[in-house]
Scaffold this motif. Structure first.
Motif, mmCIF file in Angstrom:
data_model
loop_
_atom_site.group_PDB
_atom_site.id
_atom_site.type_symbol
_atom_site.label_atom_id
_atom_site.label_comp_id
_atom_site.label_asym_id
_atom_site.label_seq_id
_atom_site.Cartn_x
_atom_site.Cartn_y
_atom_site.Cartn_z
ATOM 1 N N ASP A 32 -5.326 -5.969 6.217
ATOM 2 C CA ASP A 32 -4.982 -5.570 4.844
ATOM 3 C C ASP A 32 -6.032 -4.606 4.288
ATOM 4 O OD1 ASP A 32 -2.694 -7.042 4.698
ATOM 5 O OD2 ASP A 32 -3.404 -8.478 3.204
ATOM 6 N N LEU A 34 -7.255 -3.719 0.362
ATOM 7 C CA LEU A 34 -7.048 -3.954 -1.050
ATOM 8 C C LEU A 34 -8.275 -3.554 -1.842
ATOM 9 C CD1 LEU A 34 -7.443 -7.620 -2.224
ATOM 10 C CD2 LEU A 34 -7.957 -6.988 0.121
ATOM 11 N N ARG A 210 -2.795 -2.901 -2.079
ATOM 12 C CA ARG A 210 -2.870 -4.091 -2.925
ATOM 13 C C ARG A 210 -4.013 -3.902 -3.913
ATOM 14 N NH1 ARG A 210 -3.472 -9.567 0.020
ATOM 15 N NH2 ARG A 210 -2.497 -10.417 -1.860
ATOM 16 N N GLU A 223 1.159 -5.477 -5.790
ATOM 17 C CA GLU A 223 1.485 -4.815 -4.526
ATOM 18 C C GLU A 223 1.972 -3.408 -4.835
ATOM 19 O OE1 GLU A 223 0.990 -6.405 -1.694
ATOM 20 O OE2 GLU A 223 0.645 -8.398 -2.541
#
Length: 227
Positions: A32, A34, A210, A223
Motif C-alpha cells: 500500500d 498512503l 489512501r 480512498e
C-alpha cells in the motif's frame, strides 16, 4: 501487513493529559501507499513512530505481519526495524563526517554484511537515486535535494518491507519536492514497498491512493481511486 487495534498514546504536560492517539484502528496492506495528513500536534508523527517501532502505545496493539511491536523487547524490536523498516526524515539525518556512500552503508552494518558487499550495495542504491557521481561527497558538499536522495538510498539499501517518510519534502522547494516524490514513488513500485508518508503538503496528499487524516488523535481514511 499492519494492523492497529484501538491504539492510544497519552502524554502528560504539567497538569494536562494530551491524547496524541485516541483509539486508532487502521489496516495497511502489503504494498500500500498512503499519506498521513493533519494539523500540527494532531498526532501524525506519533502515528508514524508507532508504525516504525520508535515509540510504544499507552494501550492497544501495533501488529506488523502478526507481531505486536508494542510487546517486543528492545533487542528484538531493534532487529525488526533494522531488517524490515526504512526511515526518511525531513532533516535528512546524515552523518556530516561520512561520505554519501558511507552514510548509506550505515544501514547495513547492523545486518552483519561484510565491508566489500556493503560498499557495492551502497553504490547500487545511490545509483538508483541518481547519485552515482556523488559517492565520495560529504553531505555539506551536496544540495538539500541531493542529501535527501542519500537518505532515501540509505533507507532502501537493505531492501526493507516498509518505507516510512516523515515530511521528506518539507525542507525542499516545489521543483525539488516533485523530483523527490518521483524517486520515492518509483522505488515504491520497483521494490514493492509498503510506503507510508507524513506530509503537510496538500498537493502530495491529493495524489495518494489512501489518505489518513488525523485530528486530535482520531483518524479518518479516504480512498482515492483515481490516484
Amino acid at each position: 501487513m499492519y494492523e492497529l487495534r484501538n491504539v492510544t498514546k497519552r502524554y502528560t504536560r504539567g497538569k494536562d493529559t494530551v491524547h496524541a492517539l485516541d483509539g486508532v484502528d487502521l489496516t495497511i496492506g502489503d504494498g500500500d501507499r498512503l499519506v498521513i495528513q493533519g494539523p500540527t500536534g494532531g498526532g501524525k508523527s506519533t502515528l508514524l513512530q508507532m508504525l516504525g517501532g520508535l515509540d510504544r502505545p499507552t494501550s492497544g496493539e501495533v501488529l506488523l505481519d502478526g507481531i505486536d511491536l508494542a510487546k517486543l523487547g528492545e533487542a528484538r524490536l531493534t532487529n525488526v526495524r533494522s531488517e524490515n523498516i526504512g526511515f526518511v526524515f525531513q532533516s535528512f539525518n546524515l552523518i556530516p563526517t561520512l561520505t554519501a556512500q558511507e552514510n548509506v552503508e550505515t544501514a547495513l552494518v547492523p545486518l552483519g554484511i561484510k565491508a566489500k558487499e556493503r560498499r557495492e550495495l551502497a553504490a547500487d542504491a545511490l545509483n538508483s537515486v541518481g547519485l552515482e557521481e556523488r559517492l565520495a561527497h560529504l553531505p555539506g558538499e551536496m544540495s538539500g535535494g541531493q542529501q535527501q536522495r542519500v537518505a532515501i538510498a540509505r533507507a532502501v539499501v537493505k531492501k526493507p518491507k516498509v518505507l516510512l517518510a516523515d515530511e521528506p519534502t518539507g525542507n525542499l522547494d516545489e521543483g525539488m519536492r516533485d523530483e523527490i516524490m518521483e524517486v520515492l514513488e518509483r522505488l515504491w513500485k520497483e521494490h514493492g514497498l509498503t510506503f507510508i508518508m507524513v506530509t503537510h503538503d496538500s498537493a502530495i496528499a491529493k495524489k495518494a491512493p489512501r489518505l489518513v487524516t488525523i485530528r486530535k488523535g482520531k483518524i479518518s481514511v479516504k480512498e482515492n481511486a483515481g490516484a
